[in-house]
Design a protein around this motif. Structure first.
Motif, mmCIF file in Angstrom:
data_model
loop_
_atom_site.group_PDB
_atom_site.id
_atom_site.type_symbol
_atom_site.label_atom_id
_atom_site.label_comp_id
_atom_site.label_asym_id
_atom_site.label_seq_id
_atom_site.Cartn_x
_atom_site.Cartn_y
_atom_site.Cartn_z
ATOM 1 N N ILE A 1 4.647 8.314 -3.377
ATOM 2 C CA ILE A 1 5.054 9.591 -2.079
ATOM 3 C C ILE A 1 6.731 10.015 -2.155
ATOM 4 O O ILE A 1 7.511 9.365 -1.087
ATOM 5 C CB ILE A 1 4.598 9.113 -0.822
ATOM 6 N N ALA B 1 4.248 15.388 -0.093
ATOM 7 C CA ALA B 1 3.701 14.852 1.270
ATOM 8 C C ALA B 1 4.348 16.602 1.682
ATOM 9 O O ALA B 1 5.172 17.002 1.546
ATOM 10 C CB ALA B 1 3.786 14.003 1.882
ATOM 11 N N SER C 1 3.935 16.673 7.300
ATOM 12 C CA SER C 1 3.149 15.130 7.625
ATOM 13 C C SER C 1 3.509 14.326 7.489
ATOM 14 O O SER C 1 4.658 13.617 7.310
ATOM 15 C CB SER C 1 1.957 15.348 5.829
ATOM 16 N N THR D 1 -3.901 6.095 2.084
ATOM 17 C CA THR D 1 -5.178 6.259 1.556
ATOM 18 C C THR D 1 -5.123 5.312 -0.553
ATOM 19 O O THR D 1 -5.879 4.222 -1.120
ATOM 20 C CB THR D 1 -4.726 7.099 0.672
ATOM 21 N N LEU E 1 -7.913 13.753 -1.217
ATOM 22 C CA LEU E 1 -7.175 12.989 -2.044
ATOM 23 C C LEU E 1 -7.411 11.810 -2.926
ATOM 24 O O LEU E 1 -7.098 11.698 -4.521
ATOM 25 C CB LEU E 1 -6.240 12.454 -0.796
ATOM 26 N N ILE F 1 -0.912 9.105 4.296
ATOM 27 C CA ILE F 1 -1.285 9.304 3.074
ATOM 28 C C ILE F 1 -1.009 7.996 2.512
ATOM 29 O O ILE F 1 -1.992 7.205 1.346
ATOM 30 C CB ILE F 1 -0.110 10.228 2.551
#
Length: 329
Positions: free
Chosen positions: A14, A100, A104, A112, A79, A109
């Motif tokens: 990420i 991202a 955010s 997830t 997502l 995230i």
């Protein structure tokens, strides 16, 4: 007790950071980089990705195919559905990178990718945060968000250091040290960070580890069962390889890796372990994140540990890694 992950799971990074920090520049470097991986990049739309038109093979649905085997996918709604669709593509990606939004919080995230349905399919490899050296102290009303982005990251890339004086760079270092007990930081110009630090692969071949260090830097073996090799990477990074024939205690190894200097950015390779001596164990370290996964059986291969460490010059010396093994072997 060590909980093993899946060595065949696709690694996911990420990419976070406040608006204008350089995430898109870094994405373009990866998409056009000579890394030999099938990378799937997930973004909110294609508008922010400035890939040379000659590299674009075609656009189908919400996927841009590139000539180097990479794909860039547009996230429309869910997502999880996007990730599942990417994993079901005929040419399964070897790496997934998600950009991202600049405003955010990366923690949501990251959650997830801990979804149970992904357990054996993907693994969260790292969360990297780009910080703009010139603008880090601007927009004070957003400072809490910036701090959260850094806090949830495994590695900080301090970008645009060429636009400020050294005293400003030091001010950022001091600011981070005053707020975070343990972090990894790489300084960069125009988001130029070696791909071997940014990217990782879920499964390694032993010959690839040998290829990490050029032949001309291979030195003689030392008197013990371990030896290391070191070379300068563009005067900014150093690489050390360590081998050992002794079985390693994984719990001790994890603790020892946590104690490595902050200038050590990546550690990767195979381990011959006390806990599971019949299987080859894959170790992946990116910044603060440590991932240990069971690979296949050694079979006819000689059980041994091979680790490659990448860091700032002098941060990953033979003595440093040697001390780690003395503690856990």
């Amino acid at each position: 007790m060590i909980e093993f992950g899946s060595a065949s799971a696709v690694p996911v990074t990420i990419l976070t950071g406040f608006l204008g920090a350089g995430k898109t520049t870094l994405l373009n470097r990866i998409l056009t980089g000579n890394h030999g991986l099938r990378v799937a990049v997930l973004v909110n739309d294609f508008g922010s990705i400035n890939v040379d038109a000659d590299l674009v093979v075609g656009i189908e649905d919400d996927v841009m195919s590139l000539a180097n085997g990479c794909v860039c996918c547009s996230i429309r709604d869910d997502l999880i559905e996007t990730v599942e669709a990417v994993l079901e593509r005929p040419e399964r990606p070897e790496y997934i990178l998600l950009e991202a939004s600049g405003v955010s919080d990366p923690s949501s995230i990251a959650m997830t990718f801990t979804d149970q349905r992904f357990r054996d399919k993907i693994r969260l490899d790292s969360i990297m945060c780009l910080v703009d050296a010139e603008q880090v102290f601007a927009a004070q009303e957003q400072m809490e968000l910036k701090l959260r982005q850094i806090a949830f990251s495994d590695m900080v890339i301090l970008n645009k250091v060429d636009l400020v004086e050294q005293k400003t760079v030091q001010k950022v270092h001091d600011w981070l040290k005053s707020r975070f007990r343990r972090y990894r930081l790489v300084e960069a110009v125009n988001a130029d960070v070696p791909l071997e630090i940014l990217l990782s692969v879920g499964r390694f071949a032993a010959e690839q580890l040998d290829a990490e260090v050029p032949d001309h830097v291979h030195g003689p073996r030392c008197g013990c069962s371990e030896h290391a090799h070191h070379h300068d990477h563009a005067a900014k990074f150093s690489t050390t390889m360590l081998r050992s024939d002794l079985p390693v205690n994984l719990s001790g190894l994890r603790d020892a890796i946590k104690g490595l200097p902050g200038e050590v950015y990546r550690v990767k390779g195979f381990v011959y372990s006390e806990e599971d001596p019949e299987h080859r164990i894959v170790v992946q370290v990116v910044g603060k994140r440590i991932d240990i996964a069971r690979d296949g059986k050694w079979g006819t291969r000689k059980p041994e540990t091979r680790l490659v460490a990448i860091g700032a010059p002098g941060a990953v010396s033979e003595d440093t890694l040697g001390r780690v093994f003395l503690e856990v072997a």
